[in-house]
Design a protein around this motif. Structure first.
Motif, PDB file in Angstrom:
ATOM      1  N   LYS A 163      -5.465  -8.984   3.462  1.00  0.00           N
ATOM      2  CA  LYS A 163      -6.664  -8.307   3.967  1.00  0.00           C
ATOM      3  C   LYS A 163      -6.286  -7.017   4.690  1.00  0.00           C
ATOM      4  O   LYS A 163      -6.917  -5.975   4.500  1.00  0.00           O
ATOM      5  CB  LYS A 163      -7.432  -9.243   4.899  1.00  0.00           C
ATOM      6  CG  LYS A 163      -8.713  -8.651   5.407  1.00  0.00           C
ATOM      7  CD  LYS A 163      -9.454  -9.618   6.304  1.00  0.00           C
ATOM      8  CE  LYS A 163     -10.717  -8.969   6.834  1.00  0.00           C
ATOM      9  NZ  LYS A 163     -11.436  -9.832   7.747  1.00  0.00           N
ATOM     10  N   GLU A 164      -5.252  -7.079   5.539  1.00  0.00           N
ATOM     11  CA  GLU A 164      -4.800  -5.880   6.242  1.00  0.00           C
ATOM     12  C   GLU A 164      -4.290  -4.832   5.260  1.00  0.00           C
ATOM     13  O   GLU A 164      -4.582  -3.635   5.409  1.00  0.00           O
ATOM     14  CB  GLU A 164      -3.683  -6.237   7.221  1.00  0.00           C
ATOM     15  CG  GLU A 164      -4.129  -7.037   8.415  1.00  0.00           C
ATOM     16  CD  GLU A 164      -2.974  -7.524   9.264  1.00  0.00           C
ATOM     17  OE1 GLU A 164      -3.194  -7.748  10.456  1.00  0.00           O
ATOM     18  OE2 GLU A 164      -1.851  -7.694   8.726  1.00  0.00           O
ATOM     19  N   LEU A 165      -3.559  -5.270   4.260  1.00  0.00           N
ATOM     20  CA  LEU A 165      -3.005  -4.349   3.277  1.00  0.00           C
ATOM     21  C   LEU A 165      -4.114  -3.636   2.516  1.00  0.00           C
ATOM     22  O   LEU A 165      -4.063  -2.415   2.317  1.00  0.00           O
ATOM     23  CB  LEU A 165      -2.094  -5.104   2.310  1.00  0.00           C
ATOM     24  CG  LEU A 165      -1.303  -4.258   1.328  1.00  0.00           C
ATOM     25  CD1 LEU A 165      -0.340  -3.350   2.058  1.00  0.00           C
ATOM     26  CD2 LEU A 165      -0.558  -5.159   0.359  1.00  0.00           C
ATOM     27  N   TRP A 180       5.017  -8.710   8.361  1.00  0.00           N
ATOM     28  CA  TRP A 180       4.424  -8.182   7.148  1.00  0.00           C
ATOM     29  C   TRP A 180       2.906  -8.308   7.238  1.00  0.00           C
ATOM     30  O   TRP A 180       2.377  -9.282   7.756  1.00  0.00           O
ATOM     31  CB  TRP A 180       4.941  -8.952   5.929  1.00  0.00           C
ATOM     32  CG  TRP A 180       6.416  -8.795   5.761  1.00  0.00           C
ATOM     33  CD1 TRP A 180       7.378  -9.671   6.139  1.00  0.00           C
ATOM     34  CD2 TRP A 180       7.096  -7.677   5.217  1.00  0.00           C
ATOM     35  NE1 TRP A 180       8.619  -9.165   5.852  1.00  0.00           N
ATOM     36  CE2 TRP A 180       8.476  -7.946   5.286  1.00  0.00           C
ATOM     37  CE3 TRP A 180       6.679  -6.465   4.684  1.00  0.00           C
ATOM     38  CZ2 TRP A 180       9.429  -7.048   4.827  1.00  0.00           C
ATOM     39  CZ3 TRP A 180       7.638  -5.581   4.229  1.00  0.00           C
ATOM     40  CH2 TRP A 180       8.990  -5.872   4.307  1.00  0.00           C
ATOM     41  N   PRO A 181       2.161  -7.310   6.721  1.00  0.00           N
ATOM     42  CA  PRO A 181       0.701  -7.378   6.797  1.00  0.00           C
ATOM     43  C   PRO A 181       0.137  -8.444   5.852  1.00  0.00           C
ATOM     44  O   PRO A 181       0.729  -8.734   4.808  1.00  0.00           O
ATOM     45  CB  PRO A 181       0.256  -5.981   6.355  1.00  0.00           C
ATOM     46  CG  PRO A 181       1.383  -5.454   5.546  1.00  0.00           C
ATOM     47  CD  PRO A 181       2.624  -6.077   6.107  1.00  0.00           C
ATOM     48  N   VAL A 217      -8.229   2.862   3.789  1.00  0.00           N
ATOM     49  CA  VAL A 217      -8.260   3.905   4.818  1.00  0.00           C
ATOM     50  C   VAL A 217      -7.424   5.107   4.381  1.00  0.00           C
ATOM     51  O   VAL A 217      -7.855   6.263   4.499  1.00  0.00           O
ATOM     52  CB  VAL A 217      -7.777   3.352   6.176  1.00  0.00           C
ATOM     53  CG1 VAL A 217      -7.515   4.468   7.165  1.00  0.00           C
ATOM     54  CG2 VAL A 217      -8.779   2.366   6.736  1.00  0.00           C
ATOM     55  N   VAL A 218      -6.238   4.852   3.859  1.00  0.00           N
ATOM     56  CA  VAL A 218      -5.363   5.943   3.422  1.00  0.00           C
ATOM     57  C   VAL A 218      -5.998   6.703   2.264  1.00  0.00           C
ATOM     58  O   VAL A 218      -5.996   7.937   2.234  1.00  0.00           O
ATOM     59  CB  VAL A 218      -3.968   5.400   3.037  1.00  0.00           C
ATOM     60  CG1 VAL A 218      -3.154   6.449   2.304  1.00  0.00           C
ATOM     61  CG2 VAL A 218      -3.222   4.932   4.279  1.00  0.00           C
ATOM     62  N   THR A 261      -7.208  -3.174   3.577  1.00  0.00           N
ATOM     63  CA  THR A 261      -7.887  -2.300   4.535  1.00  0.00           C
ATOM     64  C   THR A 261      -7.097  -1.012   4.744  1.00  0.00           C
ATOM     65  O   THR A 261      -7.670   0.093   4.696  1.00  0.00           O
ATOM     66  CB  THR A 261      -8.071  -3.023   5.878  1.00  0.00           C
ATOM     67  OG1 THR A 261      -8.820  -4.214   5.657  1.00  0.00           O
ATOM     68  CG2 THR A 261      -8.794  -2.142   6.880  1.00  0.00           C
ATOM     69  N   TYR A 262      -5.796  -1.121   4.991  1.00  0.00           N
ATOM     70  CA  TYR A 262      -4.966   0.065   5.217  1.00  0.00           C
ATOM     71  C   TYR A 262      -4.938   0.955   3.975  1.00  0.00           C
ATOM     72  O   TYR A 262      -4.975   2.181   4.080  1.00  0.00           O
ATOM     73  CB  TYR A 262      -3.542  -0.327   5.587  1.00  0.00           C
ATOM     74  CG  TYR A 262      -3.421  -1.095   6.890  1.00  0.00           C
ATOM     75  CD1 TYR A 262      -4.371  -0.981   7.899  1.00  0.00           C
ATOM     76  CD2 TYR A 262      -2.348  -1.938   7.115  1.00  0.00           C
ATOM     77  CE1 TYR A 262      -4.260  -1.679   9.078  1.00  0.00           C
ATOM     78  CE2 TYR A 262      -2.229  -2.642   8.299  1.00  0.00           C
ATOM     79  CZ  TYR A 262      -3.181  -2.508   9.283  1.00  0.00           C
ATOM     80  OH  TYR A 262      -3.056  -3.192  10.454  1.00  0.00           O
ATOM     81  N   THR A 263      -4.898   0.360   2.801  1.00  0.00           N
ATOM     82  CA  THR A 263      -4.872   1.135   1.558  1.00  0.00           C
ATOM     83  C   THR A 263      -6.162   1.919   1.391  1.00  0.00           C
ATOM     84  O   THR A 263      -6.145   3.105   1.044  1.00  0.00           O
ATOM     85  CB  THR A 263      -4.652   0.207   0.350  1.00  0.00           C
ATOM     86  OG1 THR A 263      -3.423  -0.514   0.539  1.00  0.00           O
ATOM     87  CG2 THR A 263      -4.588   0.986  -0.938  1.00  0.00           C
TER      88      THR A 263
END
Length: 84
Positions: free
Chosen positions: A40-42, A36-37, A48-49, A44-46
């Motif tokens: 911080k990764e979550l 699971w991310p 970016v999307v 960042t990915y959000t």
């Protein structure tokens, strides 16, 4: 010589379905294997999307506006009847 799936003889026994309890246990077991991310990764990915979606939205809106204006110009220029 190795045997391929096409050469394999079909099983005579039909595959048995798993029950709901076994299925649930297998699902839980697979979900435990998932990486699971982190928060911080979550985030960042959000971001970016969302940025990508805004860029695509702007691009499609620009194309829609340009084609709409082009069609309006074509109809106003060439769409009038000859006797009018």
């Amino acid at each position: 010589m190795t045997q391929t799936d096409a050469d394999a003889k079909p099983d005579k026994e039909p595959k048995r379905r798993t029950g709901p309890v076994t299925f649930t246990k297998q699902v839980v077991g697979e979900l435990r294997k998932v990486r699971w991310p982190t928060r911080k990764e979550l985030v960042t990915y959000t971001i970016v999307v969302l940025v990508f979606v805004v860029i695509v939205l702007a691009y499609v809106s620009l194309l829609d506006f340009a084609f709409g204006e082009a069609v309006t110009w074509l109809y106003s220029t060439f769409g009038r009847p000859a006797g009018a």
